[in-house]
Design a protein around this motif. Structure first.
Motif, PDB file in Angstrom:
ATOM      1  N   LEU A 123      -8.560 -36.358  39.646  1.00 38.69           N
ATOM      2  CA  LEU A 123      -9.608 -35.711  38.841  1.00 38.69           C
ATOM      3  C   LEU A 123      -9.284 -35.883  37.361  1.00 38.69           C
ATOM      4  O   LEU A 123      -8.118 -35.830  36.972  1.00 38.69           O
ATOM      5  CB  LEU A 123      -9.655 -34.217  39.150  1.00 38.69           C
ATOM      6  N   PRO A 124     -10.329 -36.089  36.529  1.00 32.81           N
ATOM      7  CA  PRO A 124     -10.086 -36.248  35.091  1.00 32.81           C
ATOM      8  C   PRO A 124      -9.236 -35.103  34.532  1.00 32.81           C
ATOM      9  O   PRO A 124      -8.330 -35.323  33.728  1.00 32.81           O
ATOM     10  CB  PRO A 124     -11.482 -36.195  34.477  1.00 32.81           C
ATOM     11  N   SER A 125      -9.537 -33.879  35.007  1.00 30.09           N
ATOM     12  CA  SER A 125      -8.793 -32.736  34.480  1.00 30.09           C
ATOM     13  C   SER A 125      -7.322 -32.820  34.871  1.00 30.09           C
ATOM     14  O   SER A 125      -6.444 -32.395  34.129  1.00 30.09           O
ATOM     15  CB  SER A 125      -9.385 -31.449  35.026  1.00 30.09           C
ATOM     16  N   ILE A 163      -5.744 -16.595  38.007  1.00 33.06           N
ATOM     17  CA  ILE A 163      -6.906 -17.362  37.535  1.00 33.06           C
ATOM     18  C   ILE A 163      -7.808 -17.684  38.719  1.00 33.06           C
ATOM     19  O   ILE A 163      -9.018 -17.480  38.676  1.00 33.06           O
ATOM     20  CB  ILE A 163      -6.462 -18.668  36.844  1.00 33.06           C
ATOM     21  N   ARG A 164      -7.171 -18.157  39.788  1.00 31.73           N
ATOM     22  CA  ARG A 164      -7.923 -18.499  40.999  1.00 31.73           C
ATOM     23  C   ARG A 164      -8.772 -17.310  41.449  1.00 31.73           C
ATOM     24  O   ARG A 164      -9.958 -17.431  41.721  1.00 31.73           O
ATOM     25  CB  ARG A 164      -6.906 -18.895  42.083  1.00 31.73           C
ATOM     26  N   GLU A 179     -22.111 -45.346  35.085  1.00 28.31           N
ATOM     27  CA  GLU A 179     -21.816 -44.076  35.741  1.00 28.31           C
ATOM     28  C   GLU A 179     -20.812 -44.237  36.869  1.00 28.31           C
ATOM     29  O   GLU A 179     -20.087 -43.302  37.186  1.00 28.31           O
ATOM     30  CB  GLU A 179     -23.101 -43.488  36.320  1.00 28.31           C
ATOM     31  N   GLU A 191     -13.435 -25.275  36.797  1.00 33.68           N
ATOM     32  CA  GLU A 191     -12.584 -25.450  35.618  1.00 33.68           C
ATOM     33  C   GLU A 191     -13.187 -24.771  34.401  1.00 33.68           C
ATOM     34  O   GLU A 191     -12.486 -24.253  33.550  1.00 33.68           O
ATOM     35  CB  GLU A 191     -12.418 -26.932  35.294  1.00 33.68           C
ATOM     36  N   PRO A 196      -1.532 -18.944  37.646  1.00 36.62           N
ATOM     37  CA  PRO A 196      -2.573 -19.668  38.387  1.00 36.62           C
ATOM     38  C   PRO A 196      -3.215 -18.865  39.508  1.00 36.62           C
ATOM     39  O   PRO A 196      -4.424 -18.972  39.716  1.00 36.62           O
ATOM     40  CB  PRO A 196      -1.834 -20.871  38.966  1.00 36.62           C
ATOM     41  N   LEU A 210      -5.488 -23.544  36.030  1.00 38.95           N
ATOM     42  CA  LEU A 210      -5.901 -23.167  37.378  1.00 38.95           C
ATOM     43  C   LEU A 210      -5.122 -23.995  38.404  1.00 38.95           C
ATOM     44  O   LEU A 210      -4.670 -23.498  39.410  1.00 38.95           O
ATOM     45  CB  LEU A 210      -7.407 -23.412  37.519  1.00 38.95           C
ATOM     46  N   HIS A 211      -4.997 -25.276  38.094  1.00 36.62           N
ATOM     47  CA  HIS A 211      -4.225 -26.148  38.986  1.00 36.62           C
ATOM     48  C   HIS A 211      -2.887 -26.451  38.320  1.00 36.62           C
ATOM     49  O   HIS A 211      -2.740 -27.476  37.666  1.00 36.62           O
ATOM     50  CB  HIS A 211      -4.956 -27.463  39.235  1.00 36.62           C
ATOM     51  N   LYS A 213     -23.347 -32.187  35.158  1.00 36.83           N
ATOM     52  CA  LYS A 213     -24.490 -33.067  35.381  1.00 36.83           C
ATOM     53  C   LYS A 213     -25.303 -32.651  36.601  1.00 36.83           C
ATOM     54  O   LYS A 213     -26.511 -32.828  36.646  1.00 36.83           O
ATOM     55  CB  LYS A 213     -23.986 -34.497  35.629  1.00 36.83           C
ATOM     56  N   ALA A 262     -12.528 -21.215  34.640  1.00 34.83           N
ATOM     57  CA  ALA A 262     -11.091 -20.961  34.468  1.00 34.83           C
ATOM     58  C   ALA A 262     -10.658 -21.084  33.015  1.00 34.83           C
ATOM     59  O   ALA A 262      -9.596 -20.591  32.640  1.00 34.83           O
ATOM     60  CB  ALA A 262     -10.284 -21.935  35.323  1.00 34.83           C
ATOM     61  N   ILE A 292     -14.132 -36.249  27.717  1.00 30.14           N
ATOM     62  CA  ILE A 292     -14.609 -36.638  29.044  1.00 30.14           C
ATOM     63  C   ILE A 292     -15.873 -35.858  29.369  1.00 30.14           C
ATOM     64  O   ILE A 292     -16.840 -36.386  29.897  1.00 30.14           O
ATOM     65  CB  ILE A 292     -13.532 -36.362  30.116  1.00 30.14           C
ATOM     66  N   ARG A 293     -15.872 -34.579  29.007  1.00 28.79           N
ATOM     67  CA  ARG A 293     -17.014 -33.724  29.320  1.00 28.79           C
ATOM     68  C   ARG A 293     -18.261 -34.144  28.544  1.00 28.79           C
ATOM     69  O   ARG A 293     -19.354 -34.174  29.081  1.00 28.79           O
ATOM     70  CB  ARG A 293     -16.636 -32.268  29.023  1.00 28.79           C
ATOM     71  N   TYR A 299     -13.867 -38.262  45.862  1.00 27.22           N
ATOM     72  CA  TYR A 299     -13.237 -37.186  46.606  1.00 27.22           C
ATOM     73  C   TYR A 299     -12.462 -37.722  47.790  1.00 27.22           C
ATOM     74  O   TYR A 299     -12.876 -38.666  48.440  1.00 27.22           O
ATOM     75  CB  TYR A 299     -14.293 -36.185  47.089  1.00 27.22           C
ATOM     76  N   GLU A 347      -7.334 -19.292  31.470  1.00 27.79           N
ATOM     77  CA  GLU A 347      -6.241 -20.227  31.148  1.00 27.79           C
ATOM     78  C   GLU A 347      -5.750 -19.985  29.729  1.00 27.79           C
ATOM     79  O   GLU A 347      -4.559 -20.048  29.449  1.00 27.79           O
ATOM     80  CB  GLU A 347      -6.719 -21.676  31.282  1.00 27.79           C
ATOM     81  N   VAL A 372     -17.567 -26.076  29.009  1.00 30.28           N
ATOM     82  CA  VAL A 372     -16.534 -26.952  28.448  1.00 30.28           C
ATOM     83  C   VAL A 372     -15.677 -27.643  29.509  1.00 30.28           C
ATOM     84  O   VAL A 372     -14.921 -28.545  29.192  1.00 30.28           O
ATOM     85  CB  VAL A 372     -15.611 -26.198  27.463  1.00 30.28           C
ATOM     86  N   GLY A 373     -15.796 -27.226  30.764  1.00 31.49           N
ATOM     87  CA  GLY A 373     -14.965 -27.855  31.792  1.00 31.49           C
ATOM     88  C   GLY A 373     -15.632 -29.090  32.362  1.00 31.49           C
ATOM     89  O   GLY A 373     -16.815 -29.330  32.122  1.00 31.49           O
ATOM     90  N   THR A 374     -14.875 -29.889  33.101  1.00 29.91           N
ATOM     91  CA  THR A 374     -15.496 -31.049  33.736  1.00 29.91           C
ATOM     92  C   THR A 374     -16.065 -30.680  35.109  1.00 29.91           C
ATOM     93  O   THR A 374     -16.870 -31.412  35.649  1.00 29.91           O
ATOM     94  CB  THR A 374     -14.510 -32.227  33.875  1.00 29.91           C
TER      95      THR A 374
END
Ligand SMILES: Nc1ncnc2c1ncn2[C@@H]1O[C@H](COP(=O)(O)OP(=O)(O)OP(=O)(O)O)[C@@H](O)[C@H]1O
Ligand SMILES: [Mg+2]
Lengths: 274, 257
Positions: free
Chosen positions: B129-131, A113-114, B3, A97, A110, B231-232, A135, A100, B164-165, B10, A104, A91-93
C-alpha cells in the motif's frame, strides 16, 4: 466551556471580518450559527480552535487562551472541526487511514487508534468502506468520513462549518441524520449553516450579519420575533407553518416539531381544529 | 491509462505480508544488481528472479507490464539511440545511420535494464500500500539527523502521502481547466505560450486554495510534524529477516559468479 469576549478580527488585507463578538457556549449545548454568505460565520468558528487569532479581544476554551501557542495542541484536542469541502479535508489514501490521521498525530498506541477508527466509522455507518480510496467514495460518504475523523479525536466539542452545503439532497439528509444522532451523546456542538431548518432543534441560535451577531436566542424566538429575511435568510416552509400555527393560538414545542413527521403527527392528533 | 500504472493490487501473498522496509531494501539491492549487470546471462537470471517473485506475489504479469507501457517509447528511444550510435560492425551498411551489432547488443542490454528496474518497482507498488511505502521510508529515515535541515521524517512522510493523495485531483483539475479554456476559444496550437499561462494560472490558484484548506483540516486534527504513531505500526517479523537473508545470499552468489 467556550468564552468569547469582545472579539474583533481584521483580515491581513485590512478588511474587517468580525466586530465586537461576545458569546458563551455551554458544555453540552447545541448552538446553531446562521447567516448569509460572507457574513463571517466561518471567520468566527475558525477562532474556536485557534486557526485564527483575535485582532482584539479574547477567546478561551476551558480557560485556555487561543492566542497562546502553547495551548494550541490542547485546544485542538478539545474542539474538533469539520469543514465544507469533503475532498480537501480527506488527507489519507484510504478511508481508515484518513480517520486514523488525527489519533496518529496524538501519538496514540496502534491498538487504541484501531479501536477509535472502528468506533467512529460505525457511528457514521461506513464500517464496510474501510479500505476505499477517496476516489471511490461519494461526496456524502466523504463528508461522513470527515465527521468520523472528528469523532475519532474524542473532542469535547465539534464545530461543523456548512458541512452539507456541497452535497446533494440525499446525502444532506444522511449527514443531518448523523448530526441528530450525535446530539444525543453528550457533546457540545456548534453547527454553522445557512439553512434554517437544520437548526430548528438547536438549544440556541445566533444570526450573523456583516461580522456581527445580530440576533440570539431559542430558534422559536429568533425565527418568529425577528425577520430573518432582513439578513438575507430564507424562512423554510416548516417554520412558516409553525409560525402561523402559533399565531392561531397553538402552543408548540419547536424542538420536537422541527421534524416534519412529528409535526404531521401533532396536526393529525389535534383533529384539524385549526 | 495512467490509472493502472504502479497501483496496489489487493492480496495476501508472502510478498504482500513482508514489511515495507524489507521490500524497499530488496528493490534497492536488486536495482544495484540490475545496474551492474553486463551480460545477458546475468540479466536472464535477474529476469527469472523477477518472475519468481511475481509468481509468489500472485499479481498478474500483464498488470506489471502495463505499468511499463507509458515508458515504452522512452525505452525504444534508448534502444534505437544505442543501435545507431555505437561504433562497430555494421548489420546493414547504410549511408548515414548505421545499425551495428555492438549497438544492438548494448541497446538491448540497456532497454532490458531499464525495463527490469521499472518492473521491480511496479512489483513493489503492487504488493505494498502507498501508505505502507511511506511508512517504511519514514522509519528508514528516522535515525537521520534531519532536524538540522528543519524537517522531520514525519514531515517528509506526510508530504509524500499527501502527494500520492492529491496528485490525481491535481491532474483532474488541470484537465478540467484545459477543457474550460478550450471551450472559451483558447487556441493551443497557435499560441502555446499564452495557452500555458491560461491553464497554469487558474490551476495554481486553485491548487493553492485547496492546499490552504488541506492545511486547516490537518491542523484542526492536531498535525504538527512531531512524533506520531501509525495505525499500521511496522514490525519486522521472522519472515522479513528470512527474506533479507535469502536476498543477501542471492546477491552474493550473483556477484561471485
Ligand atoms: N482571507 C481573507 N481576506 C480578506 N477577506 C476575507 C478573507 N476571507 C474571507 N474574507 C471576507 O470576510 C467575509 C466573511 O467571510 P466568511 O468566510 O467568514 O463568511 P461565511 O459567513 O462563512 O460565508 P459562507 O456562507 O460563504 O461560508 C467575507 O465577506 C469574505 O469575503
Ligand atoms: Mg463559511
Amino acid at each position: 466551556m467556550i468564552r468569547i469576549e469582545d472579539l474583533s478580527y481584521d483580515f491581513p488585507d485590512g478588511a474587517q471580518g468580525l466586530k465586537q463578538i461576545n458569546l458563551k457556549i455551554e458544555r453540552g449545548e447545541f448552538l446553531g450559527i446562521v447567516g448569509r454568505n460572507g457574513s463571517g460565520k466561518s471567520t468566527l468558528v475558525r477562532h474556536l480552535n485557534g486557526l485564527l487569532k483575535p485582532t482584539e479581544g479574547k477567546v478561551s476554551i476551558n480557560g485556555m487562551d487561543t492566542a497562546d501557542p502553547s495551548n494550541l495542541l490542547k485546544i485542538r484536542q478539545t474542539v474538533g472541526m469539520v469543514f465544507q469541502n469533503p475532498y480537501t479535508q480527506f488527507v489519507g489514501t484510504t478511508l481508515e487511514e484518513d480517520v486514523a490521521f488525527g489519533p496518529e498525530n496524538l501519538a496514540l498506541p496502534p491498538e487504541e487508534i484501531r479501536e477509535r477508527v472502528d468506533r467512529a466509522l460505525e457511528v457514521v455507518g461506513l464500517e464496510n468502506f474501510k479500505n476505499h480510496s477517496p476516489k471511490t467514495l461519494s461526496g456524502g460518504q466523504s463528508q461522513c468520513a470527515a465527521i468520523a475523523s472528528a469523532l475519532a479525536m474524542k473532542s469535547e466539542c465539534i464545530v461543523f462549518d456548512e458541512i452539507s452545503s456541497m452535497l446533494d439532497s440525499r446525502s444532506r439528509e444522511q449527514v443531518r441524520e448523523i448530526i441528530r444522532k450525535l446530539r444525543k451523546k453528550v457533546r457540545t456542538i456548534v453547527y454553522v449553516t445557512h439553512r434554517l431548518e437544520e437548526v430548528l432543534y438547536a438549544d440556541r441560535v445566533i444570526i450573523m450579519d456583516r461580522g456581527e451577531i445580530v440576533r440570539e436566542g431559542s430558534p422559536k424566538t429568533v425565527f418568529k420575533a425577528s425577520d430573518p429575511g432582513k439578513f438575507g435568510l430564507e424562512l423554510p416552509p416548516v417554520v412558516e407553518l409553525l409560525n402561523s400555527l402559533e399565531a392561531r393560538g397553538f402552543a408548540l414545542d419547536w424542538a420536537r416539531l422541527a421534524s416534519i413527521e412529528n409535526l404531521a403527527e401533532e396536526i393529525w392528533e389535534s383533529g384539524w381544529k385549526i | 491509462m495512467p490509472e493502472t500504472a504502479f497501483n496496489y493490487v489487493y492480496g495476501d501473498s508472502l510478498l504482500h505480508r513482508l514489511d515495507p522496509r524489507t521490500k524497499l531494501a530488496a528493490v534497492m539491492c536488486l536495482s544495484i544488481l540490475v545496474f551492474r549487470e553486463e551480460s545477458f546471462a546475468g540479466m536472464g537470471l535477474l529476469i527469472s528472479f523477477f518472475l519468481l517473485l511475481t509468481g509468489i506475489s500472485g499479481v498478474r504479469l500483464s498488470f506489471l507490464l502495463r505499468s511499463v507501457r507509458p515508458l515504452l517509447f522512452f525505452i525504444f528511444f534508448i534502444f534505437c539511440f544505442q543501435l545507431f550510435s555505437t561504433k562497430g560492425t555494421p548489420i546493414i551498411p547504410l549511408p548515414v545511420l548505421t545499425p551495428t551489432y555492438e549497438g544492438l547488443r548494448l541497446g538491448a542490454l540497456l532497454s532490458l535494464r531499464f525495463g527490469l528496474l521499472l518492473l521491480y518497482a511496479a512489483l513493489l507498488t503492487a504488493s505494498t500500500l502507498p501508505s505502507q511505502i511511506t511508512n517504511g521510508i519514514e522509519r528508514l529515515l528516522r535515525p537521520l539527523p534531519l532536524r538540522h535541515l528543519g524537517v522531520t521524517s514525519f514531515d517528509l512522510a506526510t508530504m509524500m502521502s499527501l502527494s500520492i493523495r492529491f496528485l490525481p485531483s491535481f491532474l483532474e483539475n488541470a484537465a478540467t481547466i484545459r477543457a474550460a479554456q478550450l471551450a472559451r476559444g483558447l487556441d493551443l496550437r497557435h499560441d502555446l505560450r499564452r495557452g500555458i499561462t491560461a491553464i497554469a494560472v487558474p490551476l495554481i490558484k486553485r491548487s493553492v486554495l485547496s492546499a490552504e484548506e488541506v492545511t486547516e483540516a490537518m491542523e484542526s486534527r492536531c498535525y504538527q510534524g512531531q512524533c506520531r504513531t501509525s495505525l499500521h505500526e511496522l514490525r519486522m517479523q521472522k519472515l522479513d529477516w528470512a527474506a533479507l537473508l535469502v536476498l543477501g545470499a542471492f546477491s552474493l552468489l550473483f556477484l561471485a559468479v
